[in-house]
Design a protein around this motif. Sequence first.
Motif, PDB file in Angstrom:
ATOM      1  N   ASN A 163      -4.153  15.816  -0.590  1.00 20.66           N
ATOM      2  CA  ASN A 163      -5.263  15.325   0.595  1.00 20.66           C
ATOM      3  C   ASN A 163      -4.949  16.221   1.542  1.00 20.66           C
ATOM      4  O   ASN A 163      -2.979  16.167   1.875  1.00 20.66           O
ATOM      5  N   LEU A 182       6.126   4.751   1.067  1.00 23.80           N
ATOM      6  CA  LEU A 182       6.214   6.104   1.012  1.00 23.80           C
ATOM      7  C   LEU A 182       6.993   5.661   2.677  1.00 23.80           C
ATOM      8  O   LEU A 182       8.098   6.761   2.821  1.00 23.80           O
ATOM      9  N   TRP A 185      -0.933  16.102   3.728  1.00 19.57           N
ATOM     10  CA  TRP A 185      -1.418  14.792   4.195  1.00 19.57           C
ATOM     11  C   TRP A 185      -0.094  14.130   5.413  1.00 19.57           C
ATOM     12  O   TRP A 185       0.907  13.922   5.330  1.00 19.57           O
ATOM     13  N   ALA A 219      -1.779   9.109  -5.055  1.00 18.84           N
ATOM     14  CA  ALA A 219      -2.958   8.123  -4.118  1.00 18.84           C
ATOM     15  C   ALA A 219      -3.968   8.409  -5.038  1.00 18.84           C
ATOM     16  O   ALA A 219      -4.373   7.858  -5.355  1.00 18.84           O
ATOM     17  N   TYR A 220      -3.697   9.918  -5.558  1.00 14.61           N
ATOM     18  CA  TYR A 220      -4.718   9.872  -6.214  1.00 14.61           C
ATOM     19  C   TYR A 220      -5.296  10.431  -7.830  1.00 14.61           C
ATOM     20  O   TYR A 220      -6.302  10.859  -8.055  1.00 14.61           O
ATOM     21  N   TYR A 266     -12.061  14.751  -0.835  1.00 11.82           N
ATOM     22  CA  TYR A 266     -12.561  15.040   0.514  1.00 11.82           C
ATOM     23  C   TYR A 266     -12.802  17.225  -0.327  1.00 11.82           C
ATOM     24  O   TYR A 266     -12.519  17.651  -1.161  1.00 11.82           O
ATOM     25  N   THR A 271      -0.690   3.964  -5.114  1.00 13.06           N
ATOM     26  CA  THR A 271      -1.294   2.700  -3.921  1.00 13.06           C
ATOM     27  C   THR A 271      -2.268   2.496  -4.997  1.00 13.06           C
ATOM     28  O   THR A 271      -3.319   2.700  -5.657  1.00 13.06           O
ATOM     29  N   ASN A 311       2.794  15.770  -2.909  1.00 14.88           N
ATOM     30  CA  ASN A 311       1.420  15.046  -3.319  1.00 14.88           C
ATOM     31  C   ASN A 311       0.836  15.517  -3.909  1.00 14.88           C
ATOM     32  O   ASN A 311       0.118  16.975  -3.163  1.00 14.88           O
ATOM     33  N   ARG A 339      -4.150  -3.871   0.814  1.00 11.12           N
ATOM     34  CA  ARG A 339      -2.950  -3.190   0.659  1.00 11.12           C
ATOM     35  C   ARG A 339      -1.488  -3.449  -0.082  1.00 11.12           C
ATOM     36  O   ARG A 339      -1.011  -4.651   0.143  1.00 11.12           O
ATOM     37  N   GLY A 396       0.863  -0.999   0.473  1.00  6.67           N
ATOM     38  CA  GLY A 396       0.127   0.167   0.463  1.00  6.67           C
ATOM     39  C   GLY A 396       0.944   1.265   0.253  1.00  6.67           C
ATOM     40  O   GLY A 396       2.085   1.173  -0.348  1.00  6.67           O
ATOM     41  N   GLY A 397      -0.103   2.379  -0.452  1.00  4.60           N
ATOM     42  CA  GLY A 397       1.063   3.642  -0.289  1.00  4.60           C
ATOM     43  C   GLY A 397       1.485   4.366   0.642  1.00  4.60           C
ATOM     44  O   GLY A 397       2.844   4.596   1.109  1.00  4.60           O
ATOM     45  N   MET A 398       0.862   3.700   2.312  1.00  2.00           N
ATOM     46  CA  MET A 398       1.713   4.222   3.185  1.00  2.00           C
ATOM     47  C   MET A 398       2.879   3.190   3.248  1.00  2.00           C
ATOM     48  O   MET A 398       3.942   3.732   3.625  1.00  2.00           O
ATOM     49  N   ASP A 456       4.286  11.316  -4.088  1.00  2.00           N
ATOM     50  CA  ASP A 456       2.594  10.778  -3.635  1.00  2.00           C
ATOM     51  C   ASP A 456       1.346  11.197  -4.768  1.00  2.00           C
ATOM     52  O   ASP A 456       0.942  11.793  -4.620  1.00  2.00           O
ATOM     53  N   SER A 467      -5.444   1.405  -3.385  1.00  2.00           N
ATOM     54  CA  SER A 467      -6.613   1.471  -1.784  1.00  2.00           C
ATOM     55  C   SER A 467      -7.754   2.368  -2.551  1.00  2.00           C
ATOM     56  O   SER A 467      -8.999   1.998  -2.690  1.00  2.00           O
ATOM     57  N   LYS A 468      -7.552   3.573  -3.159  1.00  4.68           N
ATOM     58  CA  LYS A 468      -8.597   4.347  -3.289  1.00  4.68           C
ATOM     59  C   LYS A 468      -8.694   4.252  -4.922  1.00  4.68           C
ATOM     60  O   LYS A 468     -10.297   3.944  -5.475  1.00  4.68           O
TER      61      LYS A 468
HETATM   62  N1  PLP Z   1      -0.835   9.483   0.227  1.00  2.72           N
HETATM   63  C1  PLP Z   1      -2.153   9.948   0.256  1.00  2.72           C
HETATM   64  C2  PLP Z   1      -2.142  11.239   0.519  1.00  2.72           C
HETATM   65  C3  PLP Z   1      -3.115   9.272   1.182  1.00  2.72           C
HETATM   66  O1  PLP Z   1      -4.487   9.944   1.669  1.00  2.72           O
HETATM   67  C4  PLP Z   1      -3.125   8.317   1.537  1.00  2.72           C
HETATM   68  C5  PLP Z   1      -4.327   7.753   2.390  1.00  2.72           C
HETATM   69  O2  PLP Z   1      -5.064   8.132   2.772  1.00  2.72           O
HETATM   70  C6  PLP Z   1      -2.056   7.491   1.307  1.00  2.72           C
HETATM   71  C7  PLP Z   1      -0.796   7.829   0.091  1.00  2.72           C
HETATM   72  C8  PLP Z   1      -1.546   5.974   1.474  1.00  2.72           C
HETATM   73  O3  PLP Z   1      -2.969   4.770   0.718  1.00  2.72           O
HETATM   74  P1  PLP Z   1      -2.811   3.413   1.197  1.00  2.72           P
HETATM   75  O4  PLP Z   1      -1.636   3.085   2.319  1.00  2.72           O
HETATM   76  O5  PLP Z   1      -3.835   3.099   1.338  1.00  2.72           O
HETATM   77  O6  PLP Z   1      -1.747   2.652   0.418  1.00  2.72           O
END
Ligand code: PLP
Length: 403
Positions: free
Chosen positions: A186, A116, A137, A216-217, A333, A245, A182, A256, A111-113, A214, A247-248
Amino acid sequence: MTRDSGLGTRDSFPRAARRFEAVGFSEIVKVRNRVLKLLAEGHRVWRFEGGEPYMPTPQPIKEAMAAALARNETRYAPSSGVPELRQAILEKVRAKNGIPADDDSPIVVNGGMHGLFSAFATLLDRGDEVLMFSPYWTPIMDVVTYHGASAALVATARARREGLTAALAAATTPRTKLLYWNSPVNPTGDVFSRPEVEEVCAFVRENGLAMISDEAYEDLIYEGEGHVSPASFPGMFERTISVFTLSKTYSMTGWRAGYVLVPKRWRVPMKTIVLYSINGVSTPTQWAALEALRLPDTFLTEAKEGYRRRRDALVAGLRASGFEIDTPPAALYLFPKVPDSLGSDSRSAARILLDSARVATVPGLVFGPEGEGHLRFSFSVAEDTIAGGAGALRNFAAAPARS
Ligand code: PLP
């Protein structure tokens, strides 16, 4: 025997590592815990504090996981990822993001977290400084602090008014190592324009910095120009760790799964961290991720239609209750200003809305000093929640003034 002997006693315990002393624990989680407590007490809460796609994971992705299990794809995969998935990532980032990624650059992460965290761990030494636009973020600040580094914040709105290069130059010192980027952003739902990305990349290049991007979006942009990846600009792939990621985009927050693109010079440390932190993403999840990357574009077109509808409904609902807000072009958001009647302290405003209107939001201050005076609402919720929450806010705004 005393601790000083170095051997300890039966009743003494080693402390947690000192590097955690300055590291916070997500305030968003604290809001969530307060909401869960209210729910457990039987209250109805209109929940806008999250950050998850509104729809379930698409069926073909789930079926790909089931098929992988049936094929007994349940053993260790190469720690940087299943070759078929790494190949699909390469094709995607070259074609869609325009990134000149070399064959060995994609690494599959949890996943993104995780991507990162691993990227910061790859690049940061104690005492390094990280340029970050603010609002940002929130977990990034803690990840930077965890590594003994510090963040130099660049207020986005002011930088846009007065010039990005000048603002970045004013925050740069000989200790500046990298810029965290980013976009879409976010918590604001903003998108940096192509000329802005180009200007920031030129600054990074000319100052010999690294970039952690980053993205993610990247797929959740509803109007205007599409996503721009910094690593697509000349000379940037070589100095950027791009973090993506699933995820979104694919409603896969709980699976993950994500990936990073790492230039050759940082690849060994990055692969080392991925190896020793997770030893590879779960193998069946990787096969599901491959299916996600193969989904036709119609999936996203439909998902985005749903996001746009929710966003517009929540913007209208907030405006009707006295919130000042421009419609953001991307992400999940809204980040409106707190109405005057609630004061300018975002923590207190969020508390009042939760206690009095049972509307859960995240205080803007959590996203940096530039977020103060704002609240973050996720519009990626059920349409009933938007209608109910907007109604609760309207009733709250219409109630007699509070003492
Ligand atoms: N980066 C940003 C800006 C995010 O808002 C998020 C999740 O909210 C992530 C990375 C990481 O997402 P994940 O760990 O779910 O892939």
